[in-house]
Design an enzyme around this catalytic site. Sequence first.
Site, PDB file in Angstrom:
ATOM      1  N   SER A  25      79.434 -67.942   7.758  1.00  0.00           N
ATOM      2  CA  SER A  25      78.388 -67.101   8.532  1.00  0.00           C
ATOM      3  C   SER A  25      77.147 -67.047   8.229  1.00  0.00           C
ATOM      4  O   SER A  25      76.739 -67.535   7.108  1.00  0.00           O
ATOM      5  CB  SER A  25      79.017 -65.798   9.176  1.00  0.00           C
ATOM      6  OG  SER A  25      78.820 -64.736   7.765  1.00  0.00           O
ATOM      7  N   THR A  57      77.244 -72.024  12.627  1.00  0.00           N
ATOM      8  CA  THR A  57      77.905 -71.205  12.316  1.00  0.00           C
ATOM      9  C   THR A  57      77.951 -69.943  13.135  1.00  0.00           C
ATOM     10  O   THR A  57      77.787 -69.928  14.517  1.00  0.00           O
ATOM     11  CB  THR A  57      77.729 -70.664  10.940  1.00  0.00           C
ATOM     12  OG1 THR A  57      78.608 -69.821  10.109  1.00  0.00           O
ATOM     13  CG2 THR A  57      76.388 -69.987  10.923  1.00  0.00           C
ATOM     14  N   TYR A  58      78.343 -68.723  12.728  1.00  0.00           N
ATOM     15  CA  TYR A  58      78.595 -67.471  13.461  1.00  0.00           C
ATOM     16  C   TYR A  58      77.694 -66.260  12.916  1.00  0.00           C
ATOM     17  O   TYR A  58      77.319 -66.451  11.675  1.00  0.00           O
ATOM     18  CB  TYR A  58      80.011 -67.237  14.131  1.00  0.00           C
ATOM     19  CG  TYR A  58      80.694 -66.723  12.702  1.00  0.00           C
ATOM     20  CD1 TYR A  58      80.910 -65.349  12.466  1.00  0.00           C
ATOM     21  CD2 TYR A  58      81.404 -67.531  11.913  1.00  0.00           C
ATOM     22  CE1 TYR A  58      81.327 -64.924  11.479  1.00  0.00           C
ATOM     23  CE2 TYR A  58      82.070 -67.143  10.856  1.00  0.00           C
ATOM     24  CZ  TYR A  58      82.241 -65.768  10.444  1.00  0.00           C
ATOM     25  OH  TYR A  58      82.714 -65.492   9.588  1.00  0.00           O
ATOM     26  N   GLY A  73      79.146 -68.647   2.572  1.00  0.00           N
ATOM     27  CA  GLY A  73      80.225 -69.659   2.677  1.00  0.00           C
ATOM     28  C   GLY A  73      79.742 -71.123   2.610  1.00  0.00           C
ATOM     29  O   GLY A  73      78.616 -71.271   1.989  1.00  0.00           O
ATOM     30  N   ALA A  74      80.286 -72.187   3.002  1.00  0.00           N
ATOM     31  CA  ALA A  74      79.925 -73.310   3.054  1.00  0.00           C
ATOM     32  C   ALA A  74      78.411 -73.696   3.415  1.00  0.00           C
ATOM     33  O   ALA A  74      77.666 -74.764   2.776  1.00  0.00           O
ATOM     34  CB  ALA A  74      81.134 -74.210   3.619  1.00  0.00           C
ATOM     35  N   ALA A  75      77.671 -73.068   4.605  1.00  0.00           N
ATOM     36  CA  ALA A  75      76.550 -73.160   4.996  1.00  0.00           C
ATOM     37  C   ALA A  75      75.661 -73.004   3.820  1.00  0.00           C
ATOM     38  O   ALA A  75      74.410 -73.410   3.826  1.00  0.00           O
ATOM     39  CB  ALA A  75      76.469 -72.372   6.098  1.00  0.00           C
TER      40      ALA A  75
END
EC number: 4.1.1.11
Length: 127
Positions: A25, A57-58, A73-75
Amino acid sequence: MIRTMMNAKIHRARVTESNLNYVGSITIDADILDAVDILPNEKVAIVNNNNGARFETYVIKGERGSGKICLNGAASRLVEVDDVVIIMTYAQLNETEIADHAPKVAVMNEKNEIVEMIHEKENTVVL
């Protein structure tokens, strides 16, 4: 016909944090979210002006007044602290709704403070 139109934009925000070990996110200051009518858990598209990365993402609501823009996270692999990003949401509108649609745009300064609010119509340019 239904068209997908820009609905909200946080223009030229600065990344304040990057947290690889969080589930995912983007965390955004609640005051900024309120200004452009973006909700927690809403899908956002993000453009990194520094490296050209584009991703989705959110949203997680961040501490009010903090100026926080944190990729989780991955972002977090796609940004560095102090990168300039544009964060956008989209809405699906029919032809009748489009005529009255005016996206909300928050133009940010280097401290992630809103310096201008624009209720954008077609052919509006923000530098």
